[in-house]
Design a protein around this motif. Structure first.
Motif, short mmCIF file in Angstrom:
data_model
loop_
_atom_site.label_atom_id
_atom_site.label_comp_id
_atom_site.label_asym_id
_atom_site.label_seq_id
_atom_site.Cartn_x
_atom_site.Cartn_y
_atom_site.Cartn_z
N PRO A 111 -9.78 -1.48 1.39
CA PRO A 111 -9.67 -0.15 0.77
C PRO A 111 -9.46 0.97 1.78
CG PRO A 111 -11.94 -0.92 0.71
CD PRO A 111 -11.12 -2.07 1.18
N HIS B 253 0.83 -1.21 0.00
CA HIS B 253 0.00 0.00 0.00
C HIS B 253 0.87 1.26 0.00
CE1 HIS B 253 -4.19 -1.15 0.14
NE2 HIS B 253 -3.94 -2.06 1.06
N GLY C 66 -12.55 -6.94 -1.25
CA GLY C 66 -12.15 -6.87 0.15
C GLY C 66 -13.25 -7.32 1.09
N LEU D 189 -12.50 1.50 -7.58
CA LEU D 189 -12.60 1.51 -6.12
C LEU D 189 -13.72 0.59 -5.64
CD1 LEU D 189 -11.58 2.64 -3.47
CD2 LEU D 189 -13.12 4.59 -3.75
N LEU E 20 -6.48 -6.09 0.59
CA LEU E 20 -7.83 -5.94 0.04
C LEU E 20 -8.71 -5.03 0.86
CD1 LEU E 20 -8.49 -9.65 -1.05
CD2 LEU E 20 -7.80 -7.70 -2.46
N SER F 93 -2.40 4.16 -6.19
CA SER F 93 -3.59 4.09 -5.36
C SER F 93 -4.50 5.29 -5.60
CB SER F 93 -3.20 4.02 -3.88
OG SER F 93 -2.57 2.79 -3.59
N VAL G 26 -12.46 -2.95 -5.73
CA VAL G 26 -11.58 -3.22 -4.59
C VAL G 26 -12.40 -3.44 -3.32
CG1 VAL G 26 -9.80 -2.25 -3.09
CG2 VAL G 26 -9.63 -1.98 -5.57
N LYS G 27 -13.42 -2.60 -3.11
CA LYS G 27 -14.28 -2.74 -1.94
C LYS G 27 -15.01 -4.09 -1.94
CE LYS G 27 -15.37 2.10 -0.86
NZ LYS G 27 -16.47 3.07 -0.70
N VAL H 286 -6.66 4.58 -8.53
CA VAL H 286 -7.75 3.66 -8.21
C VAL H 286 -8.86 4.39 -7.46
CG1 VAL H 286 -8.38 1.59 -6.90
CG2 VAL H 286 -6.26 1.64 -8.21
#
Length: 206
Positions: A126, A57, A83, A76, A124, A66, A79-80, A69
């Motif tokens: 965010p 990260h 995760g 995003l 994972l 990042s 990714v959410k 993203v």
């Protein structure tokens, strides 16, 4: 060094905010302590994975990936979603372990699996990515080159988290005598599992 060349990083506010973020329990905390009560080595392997995820990260935030993203809503959201699904999976697995019972000293998975779980849990999440993107820029000196500052601040953030886990893992290990009692262990694991599932929901809602 001349006054014009001096870099004025807002260390006080940065470190205060970082400490608060570090000590507030999150998915990493639940996963690490849940494994640490089974054995300090298990907790240490998980923590090593989490710190590795933090390093990734930090690197991505430093080079700006990042930020790209976070600026793309679809990326995003993906990714959410990933995760949240992973946290929910960990939560369900923990609840199933609480129902099955079994020897407490049995490793939940192999050493490699424990490490990878830590990496994925952090990577994972965010909220970790957004923490780097929101906290680091606020502490930087806008008049100085950004890349060295971002690298330094990100490295300090990872170091603070690593020091925190170095304290948490042995402490959780000391509590293992209490938390691994037959009547206490299922309750503790249900709390951890429920917390992970709740955090999965909060990731999607954020």
């Amino acid at each position: 060094m001349t006054e014009d060349a001096a870099v004025h990083i807002a260390w006080t506010s940065f470190l205060l905010a970082l400490v608060v973020i570090t000590v507030v329990p999150g998915p990493d905390f639940v996963l690490i302590t849940g494994n640490a009560v089974r054995g300090v080595r298990y907790g240490a392997l998980t923590a090593a994975g989490v710190v590795t995820g933090l390093l990734v990260h930090a690197l991505l935030a430093t080079v700006g990936l990042s930020a790209l993203v976070a600026a793309a809503p679809a990326a995003l959201l993906a990714v959410k979603a990933v995760g949240a699904l992973y946290l929910a999976y960990l939560g369900i697995a923990t609840l199933r372990a609480a129902r099955r019972g079994g020897p407490i000293r049995q490793a939940p998975k192999s050493d490699r699996s424990l490490f990878l779980r830590g990496v994925l849990c952090d990577l994972l999440n965010p909220k970790v990515m957004l923490t780097f993107l929101s906290l680091v820029p606020q502490a930087m000196d806008p008049a100085a080159p950004p890349l060295p500052q971002a690298a330094l601040l990100s490295a300090v953030a990872v170091g603070v988290f690593a020091c925190f886990w170095a304290v948490v893992v042995p402490l959780a290990g000391r509590l293992s005598a209490l938390l691994t009692r037959p009547k206490v262990r299922p309750v503790f694991e249900r709390l951890c599992g429920t917390a992970l599932i709740g955090m999965a929901a909060s990731v999607l809602a954020a």
